[in-house]
Write a protein that holds these residues in place. Structure first.
Motif, PDB file in Angstrom:
ATOM      1  N   ALA A 132      10.278   9.703   0.668  1.00 18.05           N
ATOM      2  CA  ALA A 132      10.463  10.086  -0.726  1.00 18.05           C
ATOM      3  C   ALA A 132      11.935  10.138  -1.100  1.00 18.05           C
ATOM      4  CB  ALA A 132       9.800  11.440  -0.985  1.00 18.05           C
ATOM      5  N   ALA A 133      12.766  10.658  -0.193  1.00 19.52           N
ATOM      6  CA  ALA A 133      14.204  10.704  -0.464  1.00 19.52           C
ATOM      7  C   ALA A 133      14.766   9.303  -0.657  1.00 19.52           C
ATOM      8  CB  ALA A 133      14.924  11.423   0.674  1.00 19.52           C
ATOM      9  N   SER A 134      14.282   8.357   0.140  1.00 21.00           N
ATOM     10  CA  SER A 134      14.745   6.977   0.021  1.00 21.00           C
ATOM     11  C   SER A 134      14.294   6.367  -1.299  1.00 21.00           C
ATOM     12  CB  SER A 134      14.224   6.146   1.192  1.00 21.00           C
ATOM     13  OG  SER A 134      14.709   6.635   2.418  1.00 21.00           O
ATOM     14  N   TYR A 135      13.031   6.590  -1.672  1.00 22.97           N
ATOM     15  CA  TYR A 135      12.536   6.050  -2.933  1.00 22.97           C
ATOM     16  C   TYR A 135      13.294   6.664  -4.119  1.00 22.97           C
ATOM     17  CZ  TYR A 135       8.544   4.065  -0.380  1.00 22.97           C
ATOM     18  OH  TYR A 135       7.749   3.346   0.472  1.00 22.97           O
ATOM     19  N   PRO A 138       3.905  -3.675  -7.700  1.00 23.68           N
ATOM     20  CA  PRO A 138       3.871  -2.503  -6.827  1.00 23.68           C
ATOM     21  C   PRO A 138       2.593  -2.444  -6.001  1.00 23.68           C
ATOM     22  CG  PRO A 138       4.599  -1.907  -9.027  1.00 23.68           C
ATOM     23  CD  PRO A 138       4.156  -3.333  -9.093  1.00 23.68           C
ATOM     24  N   ARG A 139       2.764  -2.192  -4.712  1.00 24.02           N
ATOM     25  CA  ARG A 139       1.635  -2.079  -3.805  1.00 24.02           C
ATOM     26  C   ARG A 139       2.125  -1.461  -2.522  1.00 24.02           C
ATOM     27  NH1 ARG A 139      -0.090  -7.801  -1.382  1.00 24.02           N
ATOM     28  NH2 ARG A 139      -1.051  -6.357   0.093  1.00 24.02           N
ATOM     29  N   PRO A 140       1.259  -0.811  -1.753  1.00 25.92           N
ATOM     30  CA  PRO A 140       1.693  -0.288  -0.460  1.00 25.92           C
ATOM     31  C   PRO A 140       2.169  -1.437   0.423  1.00 25.92           C
ATOM     32  CG  PRO A 140      -0.439   0.608  -1.090  1.00 25.92           C
ATOM     33  CD  PRO A 140      -0.134  -0.498  -2.044  1.00 25.92           C
ATOM     34  N   LEU A 141       3.336  -1.294   1.016  1.00 27.48           N
ATOM     35  CA  LEU A 141       3.866  -2.373   1.842  1.00 27.48           C
ATOM     36  C   LEU A 141       3.170  -2.431   3.188  1.00 27.48           C
ATOM     37  CD1 LEU A 141       5.945  -4.615   1.928  1.00 27.48           C
ATOM     38  CD2 LEU A 141       7.554  -3.004   2.910  1.00 27.48           C
ATOM     39  N   PHE A 142       2.639  -1.330   3.656  1.00 29.58           N
ATOM     40  CA  PHE A 142       2.046  -1.290   4.981  1.00 29.58           C
ATOM     41  C   PHE A 142       0.583  -0.843   4.902  1.00 29.58           C
ATOM     42  CE2 PHE A 142       6.566  -0.183   5.523  1.00 29.58           C
ATOM     43  CZ  PHE A 142       6.951  -1.335   6.179  1.00 29.58           C
ATOM     44  N   PRO A 143      -0.296  -1.582   4.259  1.00 33.40           N
ATOM     45  CA  PRO A 143      -1.671  -1.144   4.103  1.00 33.40           C
ATOM     46  C   PRO A 143      -2.485  -1.207   5.376  1.00 33.40           C
ATOM     47  CG  PRO A 143      -1.392  -3.345   3.206  1.00 33.40           C
ATOM     48  CD  PRO A 143      -0.022  -2.853   3.601  1.00 33.40           C
ATOM     49  N   GLU A 144      -2.064  -1.988   6.370  1.00 33.44           N
ATOM     50  CA  GLU A 144      -2.806  -2.081   7.611  1.00 33.44           C
ATOM     51  C   GLU A 144      -1.854  -2.493   8.708  1.00 33.44           C
ATOM     52  OE1 GLU A 144      -5.102  -6.015   7.894  1.00 33.44           O
ATOM     53  OE2 GLU A 144      -5.124  -5.547   5.768  1.00 33.44           O
ATOM     54  N   TYR A 153       9.879   4.686   6.732  1.00 31.22           N
ATOM     55  CA  TYR A 153       9.548   6.084   7.032  1.00 31.22           C
ATOM     56  C   TYR A 153       8.144   6.435   6.540  1.00 31.22           C
ATOM     57  CZ  TYR A 153      13.927   7.469   9.133  1.00 31.22           C
ATOM     58  OH  TYR A 153      14.980   7.596  10.002  1.00 31.22           O
ATOM     59  N   GLU A 154       7.701   5.773   5.489  1.00 23.88           N
ATOM     60  CA  GLU A 154       6.313   5.973   5.061  1.00 23.88           C
ATOM     61  C   GLU A 154       5.365   5.494   6.153  1.00 23.88           C
ATOM     62  OE1 GLU A 154       3.335   4.846   1.344  1.00 23.88           O
ATOM     63  OE2 GLU A 154       5.443   4.237   1.273  1.00 23.88           O
ATOM     64  N   ARG A 155       5.689   4.392   6.728  1.00 21.54           N
ATOM     65  CA  ARG A 155       4.868   3.870   7.831  1.00 21.54           C
ATOM     66  C   ARG A 155       4.868   4.820   9.021  1.00 21.54           C
ATOM     67  NH1 ARG A 155       5.400  -2.263  10.254  1.00 21.54           N
ATOM     68  NH2 ARG A 155       3.951  -2.058  11.987  1.00 21.54           N
ATOM     69  N   LEU A 156       5.996   5.462   9.254  1.00 25.81           N
ATOM     70  CA  LEU A 156       6.105   6.400  10.372  1.00 25.81           C
ATOM     71  C   LEU A 156       5.484   7.761  10.057  1.00 25.81           C
ATOM     72  CD1 LEU A 156       9.752   5.585  11.505  1.00 25.81           C
ATOM     73  CD2 LEU A 156       7.663   5.184  12.844  1.00 25.81           C
ATOM     74  N   GLY A 157       5.087   7.975   8.823  1.00 24.63           N
ATOM     75  CA  GLY A 157       4.461   9.230   8.443  1.00 24.63           C
ATOM     76  C   GLY A 157       5.430  10.317   8.038  1.00 24.63           C
ATOM     77  N   ASP A 158       6.710   9.964   7.875  1.00 25.34           N
ATOM     78  CA  ASP A 158       7.715  10.946   7.454  1.00 25.34           C
ATOM     79  C   ASP A 158       7.864  10.860   5.934  1.00 25.34           C
ATOM     80  OD1 ASP A 158       9.987  12.489   6.953  1.00 25.34           O
ATOM     81  OD2 ASP A 158      10.905  11.955   8.865  1.00 25.34           O
ATOM     82  N   LYS A 159       7.016  11.604   5.226  1.00 25.10           N
ATOM     83  CA  LYS A 159       6.992  11.499   3.777  1.00 25.10           C
ATOM     84  C   LYS A 159       8.273  12.021   3.133  1.00 25.10           C
ATOM     85  CE  LYS A 159       1.994  11.534   3.097  1.00 25.10           C
ATOM     86  NZ  LYS A 159       0.852  12.159   2.380  1.00 25.10           N
ATOM     87  N   ALA A 160       8.912  13.003   3.764  1.00 19.62           N
ATOM     88  CA  ALA A 160      10.125  13.559   3.171  1.00 19.62           C
ATOM     89  C   ALA A 160      11.240  12.518   3.134  1.00 19.62           C
ATOM     90  CB  ALA A 160      10.570  14.795   3.950  1.00 19.62           C
ATOM     91  N   ALA A 181       9.367   1.397  -5.857  1.00 19.57           N
ATOM     92  CA  ALA A 181       9.847   2.738  -5.518  1.00 19.57           C
ATOM     93  C   ALA A 181       9.027   3.810  -6.220  1.00 19.57           C
ATOM     94  CB  ALA A 181      11.319   2.872  -5.876  1.00 19.57           C
ATOM     95  N   ARG A 182       8.659   3.567  -7.481  1.00 22.73           N
ATOM     96  CA  ARG A 182       7.842   4.542  -8.190  1.00 22.73           C
ATOM     97  C   ARG A 182       6.476   4.696  -7.522  1.00 22.73           C
ATOM     98  NH1 ARG A 182       9.891   6.396 -12.755  1.00 22.73           N
ATOM     99  NH2 ARG A 182      11.613   5.283 -13.767  1.00 22.73           N
ATOM    100  N   SER A 183       5.904   3.561  -7.120  1.00 18.45           N
ATOM    101  CA  SER A 183       4.625   3.613  -6.437  1.00 18.45           C
ATOM    102  C   SER A 183       4.742   4.348  -5.102  1.00 18.45           C
ATOM    103  CB  SER A 183       4.108   2.185  -6.216  1.00 18.45           C
ATOM    104  OG  SER A 183       2.876   2.194  -5.530  1.00 18.45           O
ATOM    105  N   GLY A 184       5.832   4.050  -4.368  1.00 16.40           N
ATOM    106  CA  GLY A 184       6.049   4.734  -3.095  1.00 16.40           C
ATOM    107  C   GLY A 184       6.247   6.227  -3.263  1.00 16.40           C
ATOM    108  N   LEU A 185       6.949   6.588  -4.309  1.00 20.18           N
ATOM    109  CA  LEU A 185       7.181   8.000  -4.567  1.00 20.18           C
ATOM    110  C   LEU A 185       5.870   8.722  -4.886  1.00 20.18           C
ATOM    111  CD1 LEU A 185       9.735   9.745  -4.534  1.00 20.18           C
ATOM    112  CD2 LEU A 185       9.889   9.427  -7.009  1.00 20.18           C
ATOM    113  N   ALA A 186       5.004   8.055  -5.611  1.00 21.56           N
ATOM    114  CA  ALA A 186       3.695   8.642  -5.919  1.00 21.56           C
ATOM    115  C   ALA A 186       2.876   8.843  -4.650  1.00 21.56           C
ATOM    116  CB  ALA A 186       2.943   7.759  -6.904  1.00 21.56           C
ATOM    117  N   ARG A 187       2.976   7.878  -3.724  1.00 17.14           N
ATOM    118  CA  ARG A 187       2.213   8.001  -2.478  1.00 17.14           C
ATOM    119  C   ARG A 187       2.737   9.102  -1.574  1.00 17.14           C
ATOM    120  NH1 ARG A 187       2.926   2.420  -2.645  1.00 17.14           N
ATOM    121  NH2 ARG A 187       4.451   2.509  -0.946  1.00 17.14           N
ATOM    122  N   THR A 188       4.050   9.339  -1.631  1.00 13.69           N
ATOM    123  CA  THR A 188       4.656  10.301  -0.710  1.00 13.69           C
ATOM    124  C   THR A 188       4.850  11.674  -1.329  1.00 13.69           C
ATOM    125  OG1 THR A 188       6.860   9.460  -1.330  1.00 13.69           O
ATOM    126  CG2 THR A 188       5.826   8.524   0.640  1.00 13.69           C
ATOM    127  N   GLY A 189       4.469  11.823  -2.589  1.00 15.57           N
ATOM    128  CA  GLY A 189       4.542  13.129  -3.219  1.00 15.57           C
ATOM    129  C   GLY A 189       5.926  13.581  -3.582  1.00 15.57           C
TER     130      GLY A 189
END
Length: 219
Positions: free
Chosen positions: A194-197, A7-13, A184-191, A210-218
């Motif tokens: 998170a729904a996708s994760y 698990p890691r952010p897919l779009f760190p930069e 959508y995380e990359r686009l800044g749409d956390k909702a 997905a668990r890591s992504g969910l933690a990042r998006t709240g």
């Protein structure tokens, strides 16, 4: 199939700063076959697939004979074997021969698209994924593949559109939901991310990405 990385952010930069490894990470996370996994789409490419209207650069469907279709299938089968063996130059040549015989062979279009994508030739990949999707719009895989190339070209908005279509075409496709969350995380749409994760975890409860992504998006 390729192993999913830890698990890691897919779009760190931004993608333009390290595009080649960035694309590989995307492909691995989506389970896309870059580098020798299956190029075979199973039941795709049946003889009764729809034929689009002829255009100036494509022959009319009724000029394609049964012999052409069979020849295209043989070339495509050889290409898939070569691709899985890592012989991509030879595989691409076989896909090209298949498409000369039958421009509507979906497996050949998809396989050639994956080779273009793996080589960083993203516009060519997009063209082939588009053609494959047009021939079989109910399939998610060409949409996921095209989205991956759009992401590599920094076009996350278009990728999101493709992934929205992909999850509608196949609501149980884990790769599509995972890619949609990351996009959508990359686009800044956390909702939406998170729904996708959450959907990924409903389908695959132990998915660490997905668990890591969910933690990042709240979520």
């Amino acid at each position: 199939m390729m192993a999913v990385p830890a698990p890691r952010p897919l779009f760190p930069e931004p993608a333009h700063r390290r595009r080649a490894p960035h694309l590989v990470i995307i492909a691995v996370a989506l389970g896309l076959p870059l580098g020798g996994c299956s190029f075979d789409l199973g039941s795709w490419g049946s003889d009764d697939k729809p034929k689009p209207a002829a255009t100036a650069d494509k022959p009319a469907a009724d000029t394609i004979t049964p012999q052409d279709i069979n020849s295209a299938k043989d070339h495509t089968t050889r290409a898939q074997v070569l691709a899985r063996s890592g012989k991509l130059d030879e595989a691409q040549a076989e896909f090209e021969q298949a498409l000369k015989a039958d421009p509507y062979n979906i497996q050949a279009l998809y396989g050639r698209a994956l080779i273009h994508q793996g080589r960083g030739q993203h516009q060519q990949a997009i063209d082939d994924f588009t053609a494959a999707s047009g021939l079989s719009p109910q399939k998610a895989e060409p949409l996921i593949g095209r989205a991956t190339s759009y992401l590599a070209l920094d076009n996350a908005r278009q990728a999101a559109t493709d992934l929205d279509e992909a999850v509608q075409a196949d609501p149980n496709n884990v790769a599509a939901w995972s890619a949609r969350g990351q996009t959508y995380e990359r686009l800044g749409d956390k909702a939406k991310a998170a729904a996708s994760y959450n959907r990924v975890l409903a389908l695959r409860p132990n998915d660490g990405n997905a668990r890591s992504g969910l933690a990042r998006t709240g979520g």
